[in-house]
Design a protein around this motif. Structure first.
Motif, PDB file in Angstrom:
ATOM      1  N   THR A  31       4.622  13.993   1.215  1.00  0.00           N
ATOM      2  CA  THR A  31       5.328  12.806   1.834  1.00  0.00           C
ATOM      3  C   THR A  31       4.451  11.662   1.344  1.00  0.00           C
ATOM      4  O   THR A  31       3.161  11.537   1.288  1.00  0.00           O
ATOM      5  CB  THR A  31       4.560  12.843   3.311  1.00  0.00           C
ATOM      6  OG1 THR A  31       5.391  13.983   3.916  1.00  0.00           O
ATOM      7  CG2 THR A  31       5.138  11.746   4.226  1.00  0.00           C
ATOM      8  N   LEU A  32       5.398  10.607   1.166  1.00  0.00           N
ATOM      9  CA  LEU A  32       4.592   9.144   0.775  1.00  0.00           C
ATOM     10  C   LEU A  32       4.911   8.171   1.773  1.00  0.00           C
ATOM     11  O   LEU A  32       5.872   7.901   2.231  1.00  0.00           O
ATOM     12  CB  LEU A  32       5.462   8.676  -0.705  1.00  0.00           C
ATOM     13  CG  LEU A  32       4.981   7.602  -1.327  1.00  0.00           C
ATOM     14  CD1 LEU A  32       3.477   7.692  -1.804  1.00  0.00           C
ATOM     15  CD2 LEU A  32       5.941   7.235  -2.486  1.00  0.00           C
ATOM     16  N   TYR A  33       3.698   7.509   2.079  1.00  0.00           N
ATOM     17  CA  TYR A  33       3.857   6.460   3.055  1.00  0.00           C
ATOM     18  C   TYR A  33       3.666   5.156   2.438  1.00  0.00           C
ATOM     19  O   TYR A  33       2.848   5.010   1.269  1.00  0.00           O
ATOM     20  CB  TYR A  33       2.534   6.601   3.915  1.00  0.00           C
ATOM     21  CG  TYR A  33       2.590   7.910   4.807  1.00  0.00           C
ATOM     22  CD1 TYR A  33       3.313   7.953   6.065  1.00  0.00           C
ATOM     23  CD2 TYR A  33       2.003   9.099   4.270  1.00  0.00           C
ATOM     24  CE1 TYR A  33       3.274   8.963   7.096  1.00  0.00           C
ATOM     25  CE2 TYR A  33       2.090  10.401   5.381  1.00  0.00           C
ATOM     26  CZ  TYR A  33       2.726  10.188   6.435  1.00  0.00           C
ATOM     27  OH  TYR A  33       2.802  11.504   7.062  1.00  0.00           O
ATOM     28  N   LEU A  34       4.407   4.357   2.974  1.00  0.00           N
ATOM     29  CA  LEU A  34       4.610   2.929   2.306  1.00  0.00           C
ATOM     30  C   LEU A  34       4.259   1.867   3.309  1.00  0.00           C
ATOM     31  O   LEU A  34       4.717   1.983   4.567  1.00  0.00           O
ATOM     32  CB  LEU A  34       5.867   2.648   1.763  1.00  0.00           C
ATOM     33  CG  LEU A  34       6.536   3.629   0.790  1.00  0.00           C
ATOM     34  CD1 LEU A  34       8.131   3.102   0.591  1.00  0.00           C
ATOM     35  CD2 LEU A  34       5.827   3.597  -0.249  1.00  0.00           C
ATOM     36  N   GLY A  35       3.596   0.855   3.060  1.00  0.00           N
ATOM     37  CA  GLY A  35       3.398  -0.086   4.244  1.00  0.00           C
ATOM     38  C   GLY A  35       3.548  -1.551   3.340  1.00  0.00           C
ATOM     39  O   GLY A  35       3.274  -1.634   2.023  1.00  0.00           O
ATOM     40  N   ALA A  59       0.719  -1.234  -0.034  1.00  0.00           N
ATOM     41  CA  ALA A  59       0.007   0.007   0.118  1.00  0.00           C
ATOM     42  C   ALA A  59       0.954   1.211  -0.214  1.00  0.00           C
ATOM     43  O   ALA A  59       2.051   1.288   0.605  1.00  0.00           O
ATOM     44  CB  ALA A  59      -0.940   0.232   1.453  1.00  0.00           C
ATOM     45  N   MET A  60       0.199   2.414  -0.748  1.00  0.00           N
ATOM     46  CA  MET A  60       1.019   3.652  -0.817  1.00  0.00           C
ATOM     47  C   MET A  60       0.043   4.698  -0.469  1.00  0.00           C
ATOM     48  O   MET A  60      -1.084   4.591  -1.012  1.00  0.00           O
ATOM     49  CB  MET A  60       1.745   3.738  -2.148  1.00  0.00           C
ATOM     50  CG  MET A  60       3.121   2.834  -2.251  1.00  0.00           C
ATOM     51  SD  MET A  60       3.975   3.402  -3.754  1.00  0.00           S
ATOM     52  CE  MET A  60       2.715   2.747  -5.039  1.00  0.00           C
ATOM     53  N   GLN A  61       0.464   5.674   0.193  1.00  0.00           N
ATOM     54  CA  GLN A  61      -0.503   6.996   0.185  1.00  0.00           C
ATOM     55  C   GLN A  61       0.282   8.172   0.440  1.00  0.00           C
ATOM     56  O   GLN A  61       1.083   8.329   1.040  1.00  0.00           O
ATOM     57  CB  GLN A  61      -1.573   6.705   1.355  1.00  0.00           C
ATOM     58  CG  GLN A  61      -2.369   8.069   1.667  1.00  0.00           C
ATOM     59  CD  GLN A  61      -3.701   8.009   0.483  1.00  0.00           C
ATOM     60  OE1 GLN A  61      -4.044   7.018   0.201  1.00  0.00           O
ATOM     61  NE2 GLN A  61      -3.857   9.137   0.062  1.00  0.00           N
TER      62      GLN A  61
END
Length: 279
Positions: A51-55, A44-46
């Motif tokens: 800012t880019l959040y990764l999981g 997942a990315m948001q």
């Protein structure tokens, strides 16, 4: 399994959306995404602003170096080097701050290259050195000579089977030509003797099984013949002792599992043994 993966993805997306909602309170790490990659799956990315959040399943975010990199010996900082895609088996310094790189199926900055390239001290690829080659498994630089071992039939503008010596100034093959009938996987130098190992039955016109010692001036084989019964992958010289590693279980008639020591002159097997449990 599929249901659990979907649940994990949904949970990660929810987590990232929540994180994005509070992005103004987060401290973002500024990183160029073209230069970084994860060591596992990204589910997942948001993005929120800059800012880019990764999981996902990763544990590290790493520099995207390709399959070869040069690091500063003191601080570990990465130095300029072209991005290589493919298998890199060996490197050797060119004596001027640059490197020779050997491997197989390599692409350099997206362009296909043969098994041996020359990278200048600046990190740029030397356009004058595009040596026809198959796989290059081992490189050893000594003075103005670069020894190249692998599985090929041409090197440095000449027919050379699996082992060659190149002049570091011109990049051309010297007259030295032991011509083993199989792949050379490893090399070590001691004075005027080059020890080579791999998977072959003849070298310099004489029978030698998977290991040989060659005169660096003439290319002729000495009497040294430890005869590992399978492929030799590593050689290390320590004074009068040569340490060998590979997939063998015997050196000559002596049982040695994957690693052993032999006399540097006679090739006789030393009593030293570590009984490794795999190659």
């Amino acid at each position: 399994m599929l249901r659990s993966h979907r649940a994990l993805r949904r949970a990660l997306i929810a987590l990232l959306l929540a994180a994005a909602a509070t992005a103004t309170r987060a401290t973002a790490q500024t990183r160029d995404p073209s230069l970084w990659h994860t060591d596992g799956i990204v589910y997942a990315m948001q993005r929120s602003g800059s800012t880019l959040y990764l999981g996902g399943t990763f544990t590290h975010l790493l520099p995207h170096t390709g399959t070869a990199a040069v690091l500063d010996a003191a601080g570990g900082a990465q130095k300029p080097f072209p991005r290589i895609k493919g298998t890199v088996y060996a490197t050797a310094p060119d004596g001027s701050g640059g490197w020779y790189v050997g491997g197989e199926y390599m692409e350099v900055e997206g362009a296909p290259y043969p098994g041996l390239i020359h990278v200048l001290a600046s990190g740029a690829l030397d356009p004058a050195v595009q040596l026809p080659a198959g796989a290059v498994y081992s490189l050893l630089a000594s003075g103005t000579t670069l020894y190249v071992g692998g599985f090929f039939d041409e090197m440095g503008g000449a027919t050379r089977h699996n082992l060659a010596a190149l002049d570091l100034t011109s990049g051309l093959a010297t007259s030295w030509d032991p011509s083993p009938d199989g792949a050379i996987k490893c090399m070590a130098l001691s004075g005027s003797t080059l020890y080579v190992g791999g998977f072959f039955a003849n070298i310099a016109g004489v029978p030698r099984v998977n290991a040989a010692a060659l005169n660096t001036a003439t290319g002729s084989a000495t009497a040294w013949a430890p005869a590992p019964d399978a492929e030799l992958r590593a050689i290390a010289v320590n004074g009068a002792t040569i340490y060998l590693g590979g997939s063998f279980t015997h050196l000559g008639l002596s049982a040695r599992n994957y690693i052993g020591a032999v006399d540097a002159t006679s090739g006789s097997v030393a009593p030293w043994t570590s009984e490794a449990n795999s190659a």
